[in-house]
Design a protein around this motif. Structure first.
Motif, PDB file in Angstrom:
ATOM      1  N   ALA A 199      -1.562  11.714  -1.637  1.00 25.89           N
ATOM      2  CA  ALA A 199      -0.495  12.691  -1.418  1.00 25.89           C
ATOM      3  C   ALA A 199      -1.007  13.922  -0.721  1.00 25.89           C
ATOM      4  N   THR A 205       0.801  -1.220   0.000  1.00 23.79           N
ATOM      5  CA  THR A 205       0.000   0.000   0.000  1.00 23.79           C
ATOM      6  C   THR A 205       0.837   1.275   0.000  1.00 23.79           C
ATOM      7  N   ARG A 206       2.148   1.160   0.124  1.00 24.08           N
ATOM      8  CA  ARG A 206       2.961   2.361   0.289  1.00 24.08           C
ATOM      9  C   ARG A 206       2.885   3.319  -0.889  1.00 24.08           C
ATOM     10  N   GLY A 207       2.671   2.841  -2.097  1.00 20.16           N
ATOM     11  CA  GLY A 207       2.568   3.725  -3.246  1.00 20.16           C
ATOM     12  C   GLY A 207       1.155   4.200  -3.506  1.00 20.16           C
ATOM     13  N   ASN A 208       0.192   3.694  -2.727  1.00 23.85           N
ATOM     14  CA  ASN A 208      -1.212   4.011  -2.950  1.00 23.85           C
ATOM     15  C   ASN A 208      -1.759   5.088  -2.026  1.00 23.85           C
TER      16      ASN A 208
END
Length: 71
Positions: A71, A65-68
């Motif tokens: 931002a 999930t780190r890239g999801n």
């Protein structure tokens, strides 16, 4: 067919080392259903453990999930 990996049981200290969580966080997240729950190893209930495969799966899911994150 590949041989099945033997099941290992991790104790609290090992779970804390693998996740970076403290004791209270491990038990709080488990109570909330957001972390694998421990199971009793002894009949008197003084020893608990977690299945290594469940802890590994939790870590893999969190890493996925780190890239999801928004931002």
């Amino acid at each position: 067919m590949s041989p099945q990996k033997p099941r290992r049981v991790l104790r609290l200290r090992q779970v804390m080392e693998r996740t970076g969580f403290g004791r209270d966080t491990v038990y709080r997240l488990a109570r909330l259903g957001k972390f694998p729950k421990p199971f009793k190893l002894s009949e008197d209930g003084n020893a608990s453990g977690w299945l290594e495969a469940e802890i590994d799966q939790f870590i893999e899911q969190r890493a996925a999930t780190r890239g999801n994150a928004a931002a």
